[in-house]
Write an enzyme that holds these catalytic residues in place. Structure first.
Site, PDB file in Angstrom:
ATOM      1  N   HIS A   1       0.952  -1.167  -0.158  1.00  0.00           N
ATOM      2  CA  HIS A   1      -0.221  -0.143  -0.312  1.00  0.00           C
ATOM      3  C   HIS A   1       0.710   1.443  -0.453  1.00  0.00           C
ATOM      4  O   HIS A   1       1.942   1.040   0.258  1.00  0.00           O
ATOM      5  CB  HIS A   1      -0.745  -0.075   1.203  1.00  0.00           C
TER       6      HIS A   1
ATOM      7  N   CYS B   1      -2.771   3.539   8.609  1.00  0.00           N
ATOM      8  CA  CYS B   1      -3.422   2.264   7.925  1.00  0.00           C
ATOM      9  C   CYS B   1      -4.634   2.414   9.167  1.00  0.00           C
ATOM     10  O   CYS B   1      -6.003   1.956   9.639  1.00  0.00           O
ATOM     11  CB  CYS B   1      -3.081   1.644   7.382  1.00  0.00           C
TER      12      CYS B   1
HETATM   13  N1  ARG Z   1      -2.972  -6.782   6.975  1.00  0.00           N
HETATM   14  C1  ARG Z   1      -3.575  -5.664   6.596  1.00  0.00           C
HETATM   15  C2  ARG Z   1      -3.575  -6.370   4.605  1.00  0.00           C
HETATM   16  O1  ARG Z   1      -2.825  -7.002   3.977  1.00  0.00           O
HETATM   17  C3  ARG Z   1      -2.948  -4.820   6.796  1.00  0.00           C
HETATM   18  C4  ARG Z   1      -3.264  -3.549   5.917  1.00  0.00           C
HETATM   19  C5  ARG Z   1      -2.613  -2.269   6.337  1.00  0.00           C
HETATM   20  N2  ARG Z   1      -3.746  -1.161   5.791  1.00  0.00           N
HETATM   21  C6  ARG Z   1      -2.556  -0.004   5.249  1.00  0.00           C
HETATM   22  N3  ARG Z   1      -2.992   1.026   4.654  1.00  0.00           N
HETATM   23  N4  ARG Z   1      -1.069  -0.276   4.624  1.00  0.00           N
HETATM   24  O2  ARG Z   1      -4.498  -6.107   3.976  1.00  0.00           O
END
Ligand code: ARG
Length: 292
Positions: free
Chosen positions: A172, A268
């Site tokens: 992300h 996040c």
């Molecule tokens: N375990 C989650 C996933 O892989 C973590 C998300 C973290 N979110 C972020 N915006 N970085 O989707």
């Protein structure tokens, strides 16, 4: 008044693996109380900065619901709801939809917009508003589709600069890219394709770029919340603390290690609900003249 959305972490765990940080075999039930305390510390840090924090209740079977940045992109009361790439998180979409319907009924958002069919876009996690440059930076590749760039631009009528993410580790945009108050950019160059690295350098002069090291990025410190130069982040290596303090930023560090086990941290776990376009004085004056 600053307003954020978070989720009660009572149903958080690491039970599947959709990014390389997640290790279900390393999860122990004893981590849950630590996670609850860490989430409470983050909430308190936001409140200490004068923010209101709206809480979503926990939902069994949706451990990643704690990562509310992935719920939607919100700007000036308009919310573009996310569509998740992986089935493991798709159940969150209905929850976030009803949360936003409730926020709308309370007047906290004005409009809820859906993505076009077939487009994946994982909310503010992959679309970050840069108030100084007055544009969205949008990550694509591992999660959000490239076509989400056009959808974001059409929804908000603002420029969107697409950045292709080069690795599954920084899946992300918010894991590797954080525009700060005053125009400084904290980012981890290796997370981007060479072309996207060039795009960043072309738009952000060298004096405004802080490059995170491997260690700083792996500590999820780029995943930070900036509140007018006060930055809330996971525990930072001294190297990063020094770089930021030298530029006049102050840091609140929180041990978010239970959430780093899932590949997430401060930015996040929170979604800013009251984000507005920075209004340039000229624009405000023009619309006042037009109204007369
Ligand atoms: N375990 C989650 C996933 O892989 C973590 C998300 C973290 N979110 C972020 N915006 N970085 O989707």
């Amino acid at each position: 008044m600053r307003r954020f959305l978070m989720t009660d972490p009572s149903c958080f765990d690491v039970s599947y693996r959709i990014n390389p940080w997640m290790r279900p075999t390393a999860w122990r039930p004893e981590v849950l109380p630590v996670a609850k305390a860490a989430s409470a510390s983050l909430k308190n840090a936001l409140k200490a900065e004068g923010a209101i924090v709206e809480m979503i209740g926990p939902v069994r079977g949706l451990p990643d619901l704690v990562f509310t940045a992935n719920a939607a992109i919100v700007l000036d009361g308009r919310a573009l709801l996310a569509r998740f790439r992986f089935p493991e998180r798709q159940g969150e979409e209905a929850v976030f939809r009803s949360v936003f319907a409730r926020l709308k009924s309370r007047g906290l958002v004005q409009e809820i917009v859906d993505l076009p069919e077939g487009v994946f876009q994982e909310g503010a996690g992959d679309s970050i508003w840069d108030a100084e440059r007055r544009l969205f930076w949008a990550g694509y590749g591992p999660r959000s589709s490239r076509s989400s760039i056009g959808a974001i631009a059409r929804t908000f009528g603002e420029d969107v600069v697409g950045l292709e993410l080069a690795s599954d580790r920084f899946y992300h945009l918010d894991t590797c890219f954080c525009p700060l108050t005053g125009g400084t950019l904290l980012y981890y160059p290796a997370a981007f394709t060479p072309k996207s690295q060039a795009t960043i350098r072309a738009r952000v002069p060298q004096t405004q770029r802080i490059e995170a090291t491997d260690e700083e990025a792996a500590a999820f410190c780029v995943n930070a919340v900036d509140l007018d130069a006060r930055i809330i982040m996971s525990r930072a290596p001294a190297s990063l603390r020094e770089k930021l303090c030298a530029r006049g930023y102050s840091l609140t560090e929180i041990d978010l290690s239970p959430f780093i086990l899932s590949g997430g941290a401060a930015y996040c776990m929170t979604l800013r609900l009251d984000r507005t376009r920075e209004r340039r004085p000229g624009v405000v004056k023009a619309s006042i003249l037009a109204a007369e």
